[in-house]
Every structure is written in structure tokens, then in C-alpha cells.
Design an enzyme around this catalytic site. Structure first.
Site: not given
Ligand SMILES: Cc1ncc(COP(=O)(O)O)c(C=O)c1O
Length: 389
Positions: A66, A194, A272
């Protein structure tokens, strides 16, 4: 005299500073292409990937596409051996089409449509995240035997982009959800979190790892052996030349220690990262298409703006350092984009030398969350052409 000349020619050439090599690159590219241009430097993608691998050797990076889904970026990371984090079936198809293997993809969106889950099943992308019971029922129905990681809500203290406002189960629900996954025929594989994007605060990772390690222990005691710990993204980059407080190496070494102290040896670690891998590689090159003097300052209108490659100023809460190829006295200036909207203003108080039509304004470290969120054609202005160099 002759001797001096020989000695001089034997001297190794002085390495060019990063700034002068970027400026030479910009001039060369503007001879071949029209601006706006988003230059993505392959050597920086490689450098960032190797930095990540070196500082966190136990943690496999799944590049969060993204941040910048350009095919050249993805192909570069495939060559380097990276894995990928996708947020939708379209992103999944994109990386698979470019040659990524399904076993190297995580579907890391806790809310997935039925169609997207089915698409993951057809494409054998088995690893995915979730953070609620209803999502588990959906996954179990459309992708039996999928491997699931429960995403927990953790502190996003000091992170520029808050992600826990929308995602993450309460950590005291995590074991219940993993157990539920098992009873539904899914494979409860581990935990993800996250800490928020552009997180300079290592404490977020420290606490999140501690909470996760306790859930691993609780699961083990109750007969569920979790195997994957996903520490998410959030790793920070420098946006300004003289910015302080960003030290990835120090942060990574603390994370590494915490991992070694808290987890069993057989746990697999993944992450990530998006911004960290691609942000520093991007240089946006724009040109002045109009100028005026108003409100007691120079106003420059550029051929790229908030609706296109500066969209990160809105969606990513990002601030950029505007640079010019001119040197000399600096004046208070405003920078605006090309559309018929006052909102399309990047700065009202940047200090730059006087510029003329056609002059360049460029921004470094703008490879992430910039072209990725640009409107394709608002007011008829296309975003920057992306070129891997
Ligand atoms: C689920 C998930 N993973 C990874 C990332 C990438 O984060 P970053 O670019 O801060 O590394 C994001 C960013 O929004 C995300 O939502």
C-alpha cells in the site's frame, strides 16, 4: 609540472554528496521527461531492504505494498527475496502477477469482503489477519483451514498515523478468539500488531511484544502452539535532512533483544514495513508553472499538488522539506498545487530562493504514501510519472 599532473590524475575521484548526485539526476531526467516526476532510486530500495535484514535478521519483512504499489518497486523486492503484505484481493493479484509466490504473501487487512476471502482461497494465499469473531465466521465459511493471526490493539503513542483507533481486538480477548478459530476449523497461527505508522517510540514495540508473549504463553498452556509473531510496520524514516529522533538501528537492536528474551526459539517473526522500505527511495520533481506576489510573500504554483503526489500531507499527515536547484538568499514563500482549489496549498511559509517559471522544486524521502494515494486526474492534472532509476 608534468609530475604534478600525473599525481593529480592518480587521485581517486571525490565521491559526490547525496545532494549533488540527486540534483544531477534531476537535471538529467528533466532532459528526457516532462515533470512532475517521481523518481524511485533502486539503490535506495536495496539499501533499505538490506538495512532491515541486517538489523533484524530474525524478522522476515513482508513489504506492505500500500505504501507504493509500483510494479518496479515490487519487482525489485521480489528479486531481493522479500515477502508481501496485501490489503485487498486486487493488491494480491498485482503481486502474484508480478511473480510473488502465494506462500510469501500475508492478507493483512482485518476486515475482508467475502469475495476477497474467496479470491485468497483460489490463489492459495493462506495467511491472514483478523480481529473479531464475526470475521472468523466469515473466513471459516469461505476459506476453511486458512491460517489466521489475531491482531491485537496496542499503544500507538507518538506515532504519526494512529492505527489502533480502527483495528485490533482487546488483548484479553486474543486467546478466546484464537481458540474460537480452532473450533471453527481454522489454523490459529499467531498474533499481529501495528504500533502506528512513523513510530519513533520504541516503547510501543516493547510493550506490544510483552503483551503478545503473554498471549503465546497462555495459548501454549491451553494446548495451542502459536508459531508466528507479526510485529507489523511503523518503522520510521527521516523526512528532513536535519531531523533528529529517528534511529532505526538503535530501535531494531532493542526490538531484537526483546524478541530473544520473551519468545521461544521456534517462533517465526515477520514484519510489514511499508514506509521504511520505500519512503527514502522517492524523489518528487515538480516545476513552477506560475508565480505572483501576494500576502507579502512570493507565491509559486507547481505542476503537482495536494490532490496528487503531495496527498500524503493529508492522508499520511506528512510534512516535507522543499528544495530548489537555486542557491542564494531565501524569502518567505508559499507553494501551491495546480488545481482551482485553495486547499491545494502545500506551504504558506517555506523559505526558498527566488524562483522563476520552469524552476524546479523537489522533495526527497517521498516514496511512501504519496503517488499511492494520488487522485488520477483531478482538474485534469495527472500525477507524476513514476520512473525507477
Ligand atoms: C496492516 C498494515 N500493515 C503494514 C502497514 C505499513 O505500515 P508502515 O508503512 O508504517 O510500515 C500498514 C499501514 O497502514 C498497515 O495498515
Amino acid at each position: 609540472m608534468r609530475m604534478n599532473q600525473v599525481q593529480r590524475s592518480l587521485k581517486p575521484p571525490r565521491p559526490k554528496s547525496d545532494l549533488s548526485s540527486i540534483e544531477s539526476l534531476i537535471k538529467a531526467m528533466l532532459k528526457k521527461h516532462r515533470s512532475p516526476l517521481m523518481l524511485i532510486r533502486r539503490c535506495v530500495l536495496e539499501k533499505q531492504y538490506q538495512r532491515f535484514r541486517k538489523c533484524l535478521p530474525e524478522v522476515m519483512p513482508y513489504y506492505a505494498i500500500k505504501a507504493n504499489p509500483h510494479q518496479g518497486v515490487i519487482k525489485t523486492f521480489i528479486k531481493l527475496g522479500a515477502s508481501f503484505d496485501v490489503a485487498s484481493a486486487n493488491e494480491m493479484k498485482h503481486v502474484l502477477h508480478l511473480g510473488a509466490s502465494p506462500s510469501k504473501i500475508i492478507f493483512a487487512n482485518t476486515i475482508k469482503s467475502r469475495e476477497d476471502i474467496e479470491s485468497a482461497r483460489r490463489r492459495r494465499v493462506r495467511l491472514m489477519t483478523f480481529d473479531s469473531e464475526p470475521e472468523l465466521y466469515k473466513i471459516a465459511k469461505h476459506y476453511p483451514k486458512a491460517k489466521v493471526l489475531v491482531r491485537i490493539k496496542v499503544a500507538n503513542e507518538g506515532s504519526v498515523v494512529e492505527l489502533s483507533l480502527k483495528f485490533g481486538s482487546d488483548s484479553d480477548q486474543a486467546f478466546f478468539l484464537l481458540h474460537k478459530a480452532k473450533t471453527l476449523g481454522l489454523v490459529p497461527a499467531g498474533i499481529s500488531f501495528h504500533v502506528g505508522s512513523q513510530s519513533k517510540n520504541v516503547e510501543n514495540y516493547m510493550q506490544a511484544l510483552e503483551i503478545s508473549a503473554n498471549i503465546f504463553k497462555e495459548a501454549k498452556k491451553n494446548g495451542i502452539r502459536l508459531k508466528i509473531m507479526d510485529i507489523g510496520g511503523g518503522f520510521p524514516i527521516q523526512h528532513f535532512d536535519n531531523e533528529i529522533g529517528v534511529n532505526f538501528e538503535r530501535m531494531a537492536s532493542q526490538i531484537r533483544k526483546q524478541i530473544k528474551t520473551l519468545f521461544d526459539r521456534d517462533v517465526r517473526f515477520i514484519a510489514e514495513p511499508g514506509r521504511f522500505l520505500v519512503g527514502p527511495a522517492g524523489v518528487l520533481v515538480t516545476q513552477v508553472i506560475g508565480r505572483t506576489f501576494r500576502n507579502n510573500k512570493n507565491y509559486y504554483y507547481l505542476n503537482d499538488g495536494i490532490y496528487a503526489d503531495f496527498s500524503g500531507m493529508v492522508f499520511d499527515h506528512c510534512k516535507y522539506e522543499f528544495k530548489t536547484l537555486r542557491r542564494g538568499l531565501r524569502y518567505l514563500s508559499a507553494l501551491a498545487g495546480p488545481t482551482c482549489d485553495s486547499f491545494d496549498t502545500m506551504s504558506l511559509n517555506t523559505e526558498i530562493p527566488e524562483l522563476y517559471l520552469g524552476d524546479v522544486i523537489y522533495v526527497k524521502n517521498i516514496g511512501a504514501y504519496s503517488s499511492a494515494s494520488a487522485c488520477p486526474n483531478f482538474n485534469g492534472f495527472p500525477p507524476a510519472k513514476i520512473i525507477l532509476v
